[in-house]
Design a protein around this motif. Structure first.
Motif, PDB file in Angstrom:
ATOM      1  N   ALA A  40     -31.177 -49.960   3.530  1.00 38.61           N
ATOM      2  CA  ALA A  40     -30.592 -48.997   2.610  1.00 38.61           C
ATOM      3  C   ALA A  40     -31.076 -47.605   2.971  1.00 38.61           C
ATOM      4  O   ALA A  40     -32.236 -47.407   3.352  1.00 38.61           O
ATOM      5  CB  ALA A  40     -30.982 -49.327   1.170  1.00 38.61           C
ATOM      6  N   ASP A  41     -30.161 -46.653   2.873  1.00 39.55           N
ATOM      7  CA  ASP A  41     -30.491 -45.244   3.069  1.00 39.55           C
ATOM      8  C   ASP A  41     -29.746 -44.470   2.002  1.00 39.55           C
ATOM      9  O   ASP A  41     -28.529 -44.307   2.082  1.00 39.55           O
ATOM     10  CB  ASP A  41     -30.081 -44.799   4.464  1.00 39.55           C
ATOM     11  CG  ASP A  41     -30.481 -43.349   4.748  1.00 39.55           C
ATOM     12  OD1 ASP A  41     -31.337 -42.813   4.005  1.00 39.55           O
ATOM     13  OD2 ASP A  41     -29.941 -42.773   5.706  1.00 39.55           O
TER      14      ASP A  41
ATOM     15  N   SER B 225     -21.143 -47.315   1.230  1.00 36.58           N
ATOM     16  CA  SER B 225     -21.825 -46.307   0.422  1.00 36.58           C
ATOM     17  C   SER B 225     -21.281 -46.309  -0.993  1.00 36.58           C
ATOM     18  O   SER B 225     -20.364 -47.047  -1.322  1.00 36.58           O
ATOM     19  CB  SER B 225     -21.663 -44.916   1.057  1.00 36.58           C
ATOM     20  OG  SER B 225     -20.299 -44.573   1.112  1.00 36.58           O
ATOM     21  N   GLY B 226     -21.881 -45.486  -1.821  1.00 36.54           N
ATOM     22  CA  GLY B 226     -21.438 -45.357  -3.206  1.00 36.54           C
ATOM     23  C   GLY B 226     -22.307 -46.106  -4.194  1.00 36.54           C
ATOM     24  O   GLY B 226     -22.033 -46.132  -5.386  1.00 36.54           O
ATOM     25  N   PHE B 227     -23.380 -46.727  -3.708  1.00 31.41           N
ATOM     26  CA  PHE B 227     -24.312 -47.418  -4.594  1.00 31.41           C
ATOM     27  C   PHE B 227     -25.291 -46.413  -5.191  1.00 31.41           C
ATOM     28  O   PHE B 227     -25.592 -45.390  -4.575  1.00 31.41           O
ATOM     29  CB  PHE B 227     -25.146 -48.446  -3.805  1.00 31.41           C
ATOM     30  CG  PHE B 227     -24.385 -49.621  -3.283  1.00 31.41           C
ATOM     31  CD1 PHE B 227     -24.087 -50.692  -4.105  1.00 31.41           C
ATOM     32  CD2 PHE B 227     -23.986 -49.663  -1.959  1.00 31.41           C
ATOM     33  CE1 PHE B 227     -23.400 -51.789  -3.611  1.00 31.41           C
ATOM     34  CE2 PHE B 227     -23.302 -50.757  -1.462  1.00 31.41           C
ATOM     35  CZ  PHE B 227     -23.007 -51.820  -2.281  1.00 31.41           C
TER      36      PHE B 227
ATOM     37  N   VAL C  62     -29.788 -54.505  -2.918  1.00 32.86           N
ATOM     38  CA  VAL C  62     -28.847 -55.251  -2.085  1.00 32.86           C
ATOM     39  C   VAL C  62     -29.442 -55.488  -0.705  1.00 32.86           C
ATOM     40  O   VAL C  62     -29.423 -56.605  -0.176  1.00 32.86           O
ATOM     41  CB  VAL C  62     -27.492 -54.510  -1.995  1.00 32.86           C
ATOM     42  CG1 VAL C  62     -26.598 -55.134  -0.941  1.00 32.86           C
ATOM     43  CG2 VAL C  62     -26.794 -54.500  -3.355  1.00 32.86           C
ATOM     44  N   ALA C  63     -30.003 -54.437  -0.107  1.00 27.45           N
ATOM     45  CA  ALA C  63     -30.583 -54.567   1.231  1.00 27.45           C
ATOM     46  C   ALA C  63     -31.744 -55.555   1.241  1.00 27.45           C
ATOM     47  O   ALA C  63     -31.940 -56.288   2.215  1.00 27.45           O
ATOM     48  CB  ALA C  63     -31.044 -53.202   1.738  1.00 27.45           C
ATOM     49  N   LEU C  64     -32.495 -55.608   0.166  1.00 27.54           N
ATOM     50  CA  LEU C  64     -33.625 -56.529   0.074  1.00 27.54           C
ATOM     51  C   LEU C  64     -33.179 -57.987   0.128  1.00 27.54           C
ATOM     52  O   LEU C  64     -33.938 -58.862   0.525  1.00 27.54           O
ATOM     53  CB  LEU C  64     -34.405 -56.275  -1.225  1.00 27.54           C
ATOM     54  CG  LEU C  64     -35.629 -57.124  -1.481  1.00 27.54           C
ATOM     55  CD1 LEU C  64     -36.703 -56.851  -0.423  1.00 27.54           C
ATOM     56  CD2 LEU C  64     -36.182 -56.862  -2.867  1.00 27.54           C
ATOM     57  N   HIS C  65     -31.932 -58.251  -0.234  1.00 29.89           N
ATOM     58  CA  HIS C  65     -31.425 -59.620  -0.267  1.00 29.89           C
ATOM     59  C   HIS C  65     -30.500 -59.914   0.911  1.00 29.89           C
ATOM     60  O   HIS C  65     -29.492 -60.606   0.774  1.00 29.89           O
ATOM     61  CB  HIS C  65     -30.737 -59.875  -1.613  1.00 29.89           C
ATOM     62  CG  HIS C  65     -31.716 -59.861  -2.737  1.00 29.89           C
ATOM     63  ND1 HIS C  65     -32.096 -58.697  -3.364  1.00 29.89           N
ATOM     64  CD2 HIS C  65     -32.445 -60.834  -3.298  1.00 29.89           C
ATOM     65  CE1 HIS C  65     -33.003 -58.967  -4.271  1.00 29.89           C
ATOM     66  NE2 HIS C  65     -33.235 -60.262  -4.259  1.00 29.89           N
ATOM     67  N   ASP C  66     -30.890 -59.428   2.072  1.00 31.12           N
ATOM     68  CA  ASP C  66     -30.086 -59.713   3.260  1.00 31.12           C
ATOM     69  C   ASP C  66     -30.111 -61.214   3.537  1.00 31.12           C
ATOM     70  O   ASP C  66     -31.040 -61.921   3.150  1.00 31.12           O
ATOM     71  CB  ASP C  66     -30.558 -58.898   4.466  1.00 31.12           C
ATOM     72  CG  ASP C  66     -31.894 -59.359   5.006  1.00 31.12           C
ATOM     73  OD1 ASP C  66     -31.905 -60.309   5.806  1.00 31.12           O
ATOM     74  OD2 ASP C  66     -32.924 -58.757   4.630  1.00 31.12           O
ATOM     75  N   PRO C  67     -29.073 -61.730   4.198  1.00 29.38           N
ATOM     76  CA  PRO C  67     -28.956 -63.179   4.391  1.00 29.38           C
ATOM     77  C   PRO C  67     -30.140 -63.819   5.109  1.00 29.38           C
ATOM     78  O   PRO C  67     -30.540 -64.934   4.754  1.00 29.38           O
ATOM     79  CB  PRO C  67     -27.674 -63.326   5.216  1.00 29.38           C
ATOM     80  CG  PRO C  67     -26.889 -62.114   4.883  1.00 29.38           C
ATOM     81  CD  PRO C  67     -27.886 -61.023   4.673  1.00 29.38           C
TER      82      PRO C  67
END
Length: 134
Positions: free
Chosen positions: A33-34, A46-48, A56-61
C-alpha cells in the motif's frame, strides 16, 4: 461436541485457502500500500482510505496461505486424545485434547473457531464456552 469444531475449522481454512489461491498468491509477490493505492502486483487500485489500503495489502494471498498453513498445523496438534478406555490414564472418563489435556474441544480450537463466529455454521456453544474460559 466431538470433532464438529475441527471439521468446521478445516472447512473454513479450505475455503480461505481456495480463495487466496485464486488470487495468484504464490506467483504474485507481496501486496503493498502507498497512500490510497494498493499494488496488487498485476495492477494498482486507488481510492482507498490509506488505513483500508494498508489493511488490504496486509492480507495478500501469500500471507493468507501461510496463515492457513499455520492454523492447519495447530489443528494437527490438537486432536482428541486416544486415551479412551485406558485405565492407566486419569482422564479415561472424559474427552481430552491430546496436546494440552484440556477438555475437548480445547480452548485453542475454540479460539480459532471464534474468528469465524459470523459464519452460519458456527455454533453458539463454541462461542459461549470460549467466553467462559477467559
Amino acid at each position: 461436541m466431538s470433532d464438529d469444531v475441527v471439521e468446521f475449522l478445516r472447512a473454513r481454512l479450505n475455503e480461505v485457502a481456495e480463495l487466496a489461491g485464486q488470487c495468484d498468491g504464490d506467483d504474485c509477490g507481496q501486496w503493498t500500500a502507498d497512500g490510497d493505492t494498493v499494488d496488487f502486483c498485476q495492477m494498482d487500485l486507488s481510492g482507498f482510505h490509506p488505513t483500508i489500503a494498508q489493511h488490504v495489502a496486509l492480507h495478500d494471498p501469500a500471507r493468507v496461505l501461510r496463515d492457513v498453513e499455520a492454523k492447519r498445523r495447530v489443528l494437527a496438534r490438537h486432536v482428541l486424545s486416544p486415551a479412551i478406555n485406558d485405565p492407566a490414564l486419569h482422564w479415561d472418563n472424559r474427552d481430552d485434547c491430546q496436546y494440552d489435556g484440556e477438555d475437548w474441544p480445547c480452548s485453542d480450537l475454540l479460539d480459532l473457531a471464534l474468528s469465524y463466529a459470523d459464519h452460519p455454521d458456527h455454533r453458539e456453544q463454541w462461542r459461549s464456552h470460549q467466553m467462559r474460559t477467559r
